[in-house]
Design a protein around this motif. Structure first.
Motif, PDB file in Angstrom:
ATOM      1  N   ARG A  11       0.842  -1.199   0.000  1.00  0.00           N
ATOM      2  CA  ARG A  11       0.000   0.000   0.000  1.00  0.00           C
ATOM      3  C   ARG A  11       0.876   1.247   0.000  1.00  0.00           C
ATOM      4  N   ARG A  12       0.720   2.077  -0.982  1.00  0.00           N
ATOM      5  CA  ARG A  12       1.392   3.364  -1.025  1.00  0.00           C
ATOM      6  C   ARG A  12       0.345   4.402  -1.373  1.00  0.00           C
ATOM      7  N   SER A  13       0.609   5.638  -1.041  1.00  0.00           N
ATOM      8  CA  SER A  13      -0.351   6.694  -1.377  1.00  0.00           C
ATOM      9  C   SER A  13      -0.376   6.892  -2.887  1.00  0.00           C
ATOM     10  N   ARG A  15      -1.886   9.230  -5.882  1.00  0.00           N
ATOM     11  CA  ARG A  15      -2.444  10.584  -6.070  1.00  0.00           C
ATOM     12  C   ARG A  15      -2.832  10.856  -7.519  1.00  0.00           C
ATOM     13  N   LYS A  64      -7.950  23.209   0.863  1.00  0.00           N
ATOM     14  CA  LYS A  64      -6.710  23.672   1.489  1.00  0.00           C
ATOM     15  C   LYS A  64      -5.719  24.118   0.433  1.00  0.00           C
ATOM     16  N   GLY A  67      -1.895  20.099  -1.196  1.00  0.00           N
ATOM     17  CA  GLY A  67      -2.011  18.740  -0.657  1.00  0.00           C
ATOM     18  C   GLY A  67      -3.370  18.094  -0.878  1.00  0.00           C
ATOM     19  N   CYS A 113      -5.510   7.566  -1.046  1.00  0.00           N
ATOM     20  CA  CYS A 113      -4.616   8.459  -0.303  1.00  0.00           C
ATOM     21  C   CYS A 113      -5.415   9.168   0.775  1.00  0.00           C
ATOM     22  N   TRP A 114      -4.786   9.354   1.891  1.00  0.00           N
ATOM     23  CA  TRP A 114      -5.373  10.131   2.997  1.00  0.00           C
ATOM     24  C   TRP A 114      -5.144  11.601   2.697  1.00  0.00           C
ATOM     25  N   ILE A 115      -6.192  12.407   2.749  1.00  0.00           N
ATOM     26  CA  ILE A 115      -6.055  13.857   2.575  1.00  0.00           C
ATOM     27  C   ILE A 115      -6.593  14.521   3.839  1.00  0.00           C
ATOM     28  N   GLN A 160       6.981  -0.640  -0.058  1.00  0.00           N
ATOM     29  CA  GLN A 160       7.870  -0.193   1.011  1.00  0.00           C
ATOM     30  C   GLN A 160       9.067  -1.134   1.088  1.00  0.00           C
TER      31      GLN A 160
HETATM   32  C1  FMN Z   1      -2.539  11.889   8.940  1.00  0.00           C
HETATM   33  C2  FMN Z   1      -2.128  11.912   7.494  1.00  0.00           C
HETATM   34  C3  FMN Z   1      -2.348  13.048   6.737  1.00  0.00           C
HETATM   35  C4  FMN Z   1      -2.011  13.064   5.373  1.00  0.00           C
HETATM   36  N1  FMN Z   1      -2.341  14.148   4.630  1.00  0.00           N
HETATM   37  C5  FMN Z   1      -2.094  14.134   3.293  1.00  0.00           C
HETATM   38  C6  FMN Z   1      -2.556  15.203   2.481  1.00  0.00           C
HETATM   39  O1  FMN Z   1      -3.219  16.128   2.938  1.00  0.00           O
HETATM   40  N2  FMN Z   1      -2.273  15.159   1.163  1.00  0.00           N
HETATM   41  C7  FMN Z   1      -1.562  14.123   0.589  1.00  0.00           C
HETATM   42  O2  FMN Z   1      -1.362  14.145  -0.620  1.00  0.00           O
HETATM   43  N3  FMN Z   1      -1.136  13.071   1.355  1.00  0.00           N
HETATM   44  C8  FMN Z   1      -1.381  13.055   2.680  1.00  0.00           C
HETATM   45  N4  FMN Z   1      -1.015  11.978   3.456  1.00  0.00           N
HETATM   46  C9  FMN Z   1      -0.253  10.867   2.862  1.00  0.00           C
HETATM   47  C10 FMN Z   1       1.218  10.866   3.342  1.00  0.00           C
HETATM   48  O3  FMN Z   1       1.920  11.914   2.717  1.00  0.00           O
HETATM   49  C11 FMN Z   1       1.839   9.503   3.012  1.00  0.00           C
HETATM   50  O4  FMN Z   1       1.113   8.485   3.681  1.00  0.00           O
HETATM   51  C12 FMN Z   1       3.302   9.429   3.447  1.00  0.00           C
HETATM   52  O5  FMN Z   1       4.081  10.317   2.674  1.00  0.00           O
HETATM   53  C13 FMN Z   1       3.871   8.014   3.272  1.00  0.00           C
HETATM   54  O6  FMN Z   1       3.743   7.589   1.935  1.00  0.00           O
HETATM   55  P1  FMN Z   1       2.966   6.244   1.550  1.00  0.00           P
HETATM   56  O7  FMN Z   1       1.546   6.383   2.037  1.00  0.00           O
HETATM   57  O8  FMN Z   1       3.040   6.160   0.053  1.00  0.00           O
HETATM   58  O9  FMN Z   1       3.662   5.098   2.211  1.00  0.00           O
HETATM   59  C14 FMN Z   1      -1.362  11.936   4.793  1.00  0.00           C
HETATM   60  C15 FMN Z   1      -1.149  10.789   5.571  1.00  0.00           C
HETATM   61  C16 FMN Z   1      -1.537  10.761   6.886  1.00  0.00           C
HETATM   62  C17 FMN Z   1      -1.344   9.491   7.683  1.00  0.00           C
END
Ligand code: FMN
Length: 183
Positions: A11-13, A15, A64, A67, A113-115, A160
Motif C-alpha cells: 500500500r502506497r499513497s 495521487r 486547502k 495537498g 490516499c489520505w487527505i 515499502q
Molecule cells: C494523517 C495523514 C495526513 C495526510 N495528509 C495528506 C494530504 O493532505 N495530502 C496528501 O497528498 N497526502 C497526505 N497523506 C499521505 C502521506 O503523505 C503519506 O502516507 C506518506 O508520505 C507516506 O507515503 P505512503 O503512504 O506512500 O507510504 C497523509 C497521511 C496521513 C497518515
C-alpha cells in the motif's frame, strides 16, 4: 510474506487516478471496512460521505492551499466525518476507519490516499473543515477529519522497503534514548 504483511508493504499513497469507475460492489466493501472498524466505547459516531461527482470533487480539492489536488483527480473521495458531541475519541475513530478503507481498497487493486482536512486551511485562510462542511451540508457537530481518495492507479509506486524500517524507534521494556538519538 503473509497476506496482511503484503497489503501493508504494497500500500502506497496514490495521487493520480484513471477515469475507470469503481464497481459498486467494491465501493460497498470499502465502506463496509469503515463500518467494521473499532471505536472508543463503541460509539460508532462516524459518518462517511462518498462523493463521485467530478464538479464536487473539484470544489473539495480547494479546501486547502496544497495537498488536496488529488481529490479532483480521484474517481471518488470518502469524507470521513465524526459527531464530536458523541465521542471524545473522534480523531482516533475516524483515523482507524480511514485506514481500514485504504487497506480494503488496496486489496481490491484500488489506489487511495489520505487527505487531511482537520486543522488545515484554504488559500484564503478559510478553515478546510468549514469549506468541506458547507459544500457537503454537514450539521455543526459533524466534523470532517479527512478524505480517503479512491480510484484505479495512474502511477506506479514502489512497495515499502523492509530494509528501511525505523527499528530504532522500537524500544524493548523502556525508552532507550541511545537507540533513537544516536548517543
Ligand atoms: C494523517 C495523514 C495526513 C495526510 N495528509 C495528506 C494530504 O493532505 N495530502 C496528501 O497528498 N497526502 C497526505 N497523506 C499521505 C502521506 O503523505 C503519506 O502516507 C506518506 O508520505 C507516506 O507515503 P505512503 O503512504 O506512500 O507510504 C497523509 C497521511 C496521513 C497518515
Amino acid at each position: 510474506m503473509d497476506k496482511f504483511q503484503e497489503l501493508m508493504v504494497n500500500r502506497r499513497s496514490i495521487r493520480r487516478y484513471t477515469d475507470r469507475d469503481i464497481p459498486a460492489e467494491d465501493v460497498k466493501l470499502i465502506l463496509e471496512a469503515a463500518l467494521l472498524s473499532p471505536t472508543g466505547k463503541n460509539s460508532r459516531a462516524w459518518h462517511f460521505i462518498a462523493v463521485d461527482d467530478k464538479e464536487m470533487l473539484e470544489k473539495l480539492s480547494h479546501c486547502k492551499g496544497y495537498g488536496a489536488g488529488s481529490v479532483a483527480r480521484a474517481r471518488m473521495a470518502v469524507a470521513v466525518c465524526v459527531d464530536v458531541t458523541a465521542t471524545e475519541t473522534w480523531v482516533e475513530d475516524g483515523s482507524i476507519a480511514a485506514f481500514a478503507m485504504m487497506l480494503q481498497a488496496r486489496e481490491l487493486g484500488i489506489g487511495s490516499c489520505w487527505i487531511e482536512i482537520n486543522g488545515r486551511f484554504a488559500e484564503d485562510g478559510t478553515p478546510a473543515e468549514d469549506m468541506v462542511s458547507e459544500l457537503l451540508g454537514l450539521p455543526e457537530q459533524i466534523m470532517p477529519l479527512c478524505f480517503v481518495t479512491l480510484g484505479y492507479p495512474d502511477e506506479e509506486r514502489k512497495p515499502q522497503n523492509l530494509e528501511k524500517l525505523l527499528w530504532e524507534r522500537v524500544h524493548i521494556g523502556s525508552f532507550h534514548a541511545d537507540q533513537c538519538l544516536g548517543e
